[in-house]
Design a protein around this motif. Structure first.
Motif, PDB file in Angstrom:
ATOM      1  N   LEU A  82       0.814  -1.225   0.000  1.00 48.72           N
ATOM      2  CA  LEU A  82       0.000   0.000   0.000  1.00 48.72           C
ATOM      3  C   LEU A  82       0.846   1.273   0.000  1.00 48.72           C
ATOM      4  O   LEU A  82       0.455   2.283  -0.583  1.00 48.72           O
ATOM      5  CB  LEU A  82      -0.912   0.025   1.227  1.00 48.72           C
ATOM      6  N   LEU A  83       1.990   1.229   0.684  1.00 46.90           N
ATOM      7  CA  LEU A  83       2.788   2.441   0.881  1.00 46.90           C
ATOM      8  C   LEU A  83       4.040   2.513   0.006  1.00 46.90           C
ATOM      9  O   LEU A  83       4.739   3.512   0.030  1.00 46.90           O
ATOM     10  CB  LEU A  83       3.182   2.571   2.351  1.00 46.90           C
ATOM     11  N   VAL A 130      -6.515   5.859  -5.685  1.00 50.29           N
ATOM     12  CA  VAL A 130      -6.102   6.505  -4.437  1.00 50.29           C
ATOM     13  C   VAL A 130      -4.626   6.221  -4.195  1.00 50.29           C
ATOM     14  O   VAL A 130      -4.123   5.151  -4.550  1.00 50.29           O
ATOM     15  CB  VAL A 130      -6.910   5.954  -3.235  1.00 50.29           C
ATOM     16  N   LYS A 131      -3.943   7.160  -3.581  1.00 53.02           N
ATOM     17  CA  LYS A 131      -2.545   6.986  -3.184  1.00 53.02           C
ATOM     18  C   LYS A 131      -2.481   7.214  -1.676  1.00 53.02           C
ATOM     19  O   LYS A 131      -2.805   8.288  -1.186  1.00 53.02           O
ATOM     20  CB  LYS A 131      -1.661   7.990  -3.920  1.00 53.02           C
ATOM     21  N   PHE A 132      -2.089   6.156  -0.926  1.00 48.02           N
ATOM     22  CA  PHE A 132      -2.074   6.226   0.537  1.00 48.02           C
ATOM     23  C   PHE A 132      -0.688   6.556   1.086  1.00 48.02           C
ATOM     24  O   PHE A 132       0.333   6.252   0.470  1.00 48.02           O
ATOM     25  CB  PHE A 132      -2.527   4.890   1.144  1.00 48.02           C
ATOM     26  N   GLY A 133      -0.687   7.133   2.264  1.00 43.82           N
ATOM     27  CA  GLY A 133       0.540   7.399   3.008  1.00 43.82           C
ATOM     28  C   GLY A 133       0.234   7.419   4.491  1.00 43.82           C
ATOM     29  O   GLY A 133      -0.924   7.489   4.899  1.00 43.82           O
ATOM     30  N   THR A 150      -3.503   2.166  16.408  1.00 46.03           N
ATOM     31  CA  THR A 150      -3.410   1.604  15.064  1.00 46.03           C
ATOM     32  C   THR A 150      -3.047   2.729  14.099  1.00 46.03           C
ATOM     33  O   THR A 150      -3.306   3.905  14.380  1.00 46.03           O
ATOM     34  CB  THR A 150      -4.745   0.970  14.627  1.00 46.03           C
ATOM     35  N   PRO A 151      -2.438   2.400  12.962  1.00 43.71           N
ATOM     36  CA  PRO A 151      -2.068   3.457  12.016  1.00 43.71           C
ATOM     37  C   PRO A 151      -3.295   4.015  11.308  1.00 43.71           C
ATOM     38  O   PRO A 151      -4.287   3.316  11.117  1.00 43.71           O
ATOM     39  CB  PRO A 151      -1.164   2.723  11.017  1.00 43.71           C
ATOM     40  N   THR A 152      -3.228   5.272  10.942  1.00 46.92           N
ATOM     41  CA  THR A 152      -4.238   5.868  10.075  1.00 46.92           C
ATOM     42  C   THR A 152      -3.586   6.127   8.727  1.00 46.92           C
ATOM     43  O   THR A 152      -2.566   6.805   8.649  1.00 46.92           O
ATOM     44  CB  THR A 152      -4.784   7.182  10.661  1.00 46.92           C
ATOM     45  N   LEU A 153      -4.168   5.561   7.687  1.00 38.86           N
ATOM     46  CA  LEU A 153      -3.666   5.778   6.336  1.00 38.86           C
ATOM     47  C   LEU A 153      -4.388   6.980   5.742  1.00 38.86           C
ATOM     48  O   LEU A 153      -5.611   7.025   5.731  1.00 38.86           O
ATOM     49  CB  LEU A 153      -3.920   4.551   5.459  1.00 38.86           C
TER      50      LEU A 153
END
Length: 193
Positions: A82-83, A130-133, A150-153
């Motif tokens: 994803l990243l 979509v482009k996530f980071g 937890t992480p938030t994308l």
């Protein structure tokens, strides 16, 4: 009443080919993790046209959007795909490369009042590109009262031209009577077998 009461089955699929005016080609999709939340913010134009001291027309078309998606956590493999992290010798490297474009979707669980009482339905949502980071991550010691982290994308979405109309498409959604039907729809879009 027509209220959102849940979120399930977040999926994504890498964009493998896109030529404006044609459909997008996706690779093999995957389930991200269990879903906690997703927040969509639509970026809209605010164009107003005035004449003789009054507003004659306006434009509030969508320019883009952002998604803040909170999963229950990510495996190393999912996070990397994803990243845009790279794997070498069992180590994942965060580098300067841009994250890949992906299609992203999930199911919204809805409840509404019908003639026979409360009815549950399932909205499948699919965002074309979509482009996530990850902007920030926090790690803390375990205390007496555990605070789950937890992480938030954070994703930025683009409009895509899928046909010859010249209109940009950002997302699509469809309501189903069952979770299984919504899941089948998402699987077909994401290329999950």
């Amino acid at each position: 009443m027509n209220a959102n009461v849940g979120m399930q089955y977040p999926v994504y699929s890498p964009v493998t080919a896109y030529v404006p005016g044609t459909s997008i080609t996706y690779g093999t999709g995957k389930v991200c993790a269990e879903a906690i939340s997703a927040s969509i913010n639509w970026d809209r134009a605010d164009g107003r046209f005035y004449g003789d001291d009054v507003q004659l027309d306006s434009d509030n078309g969508i320019l883009g959007y952002t998604i803040d998606f909170e999963p229950t956590g990510l495996t190393d493999e999912i996070r990397a795909s994803l990243l845009g992290e790279t794997l070498a010798s069992s180590e994942y490297t965060i580098n300067s490369d841009s994250a890949p474009d992906v299609g992203f979707g999930y199911i919204r669980v809805m409840r509404k009042t019908g003639t026979n009482g409360v009815v549950t339905s399932y909205e499948g949502w699919w965002f074309h590109k979509v482009k996530f980071g990850v902007s920030s991550e926090e790690t803390r010691t375990k205390e007496r009262n555990i605070e789950w982290r937890t992480p938030t994308l954070s994703g930025a979405g683009d409009g895509v031209s899928l046909d010859s109309t010249g209109k940009l498409a950002f997302a699509k959604h469809r309501t189903f009577e069952s979770f299984t039907a919504a899941q089948t729809w998402l699987k077909s879009l994401a290329g999950i077998t």
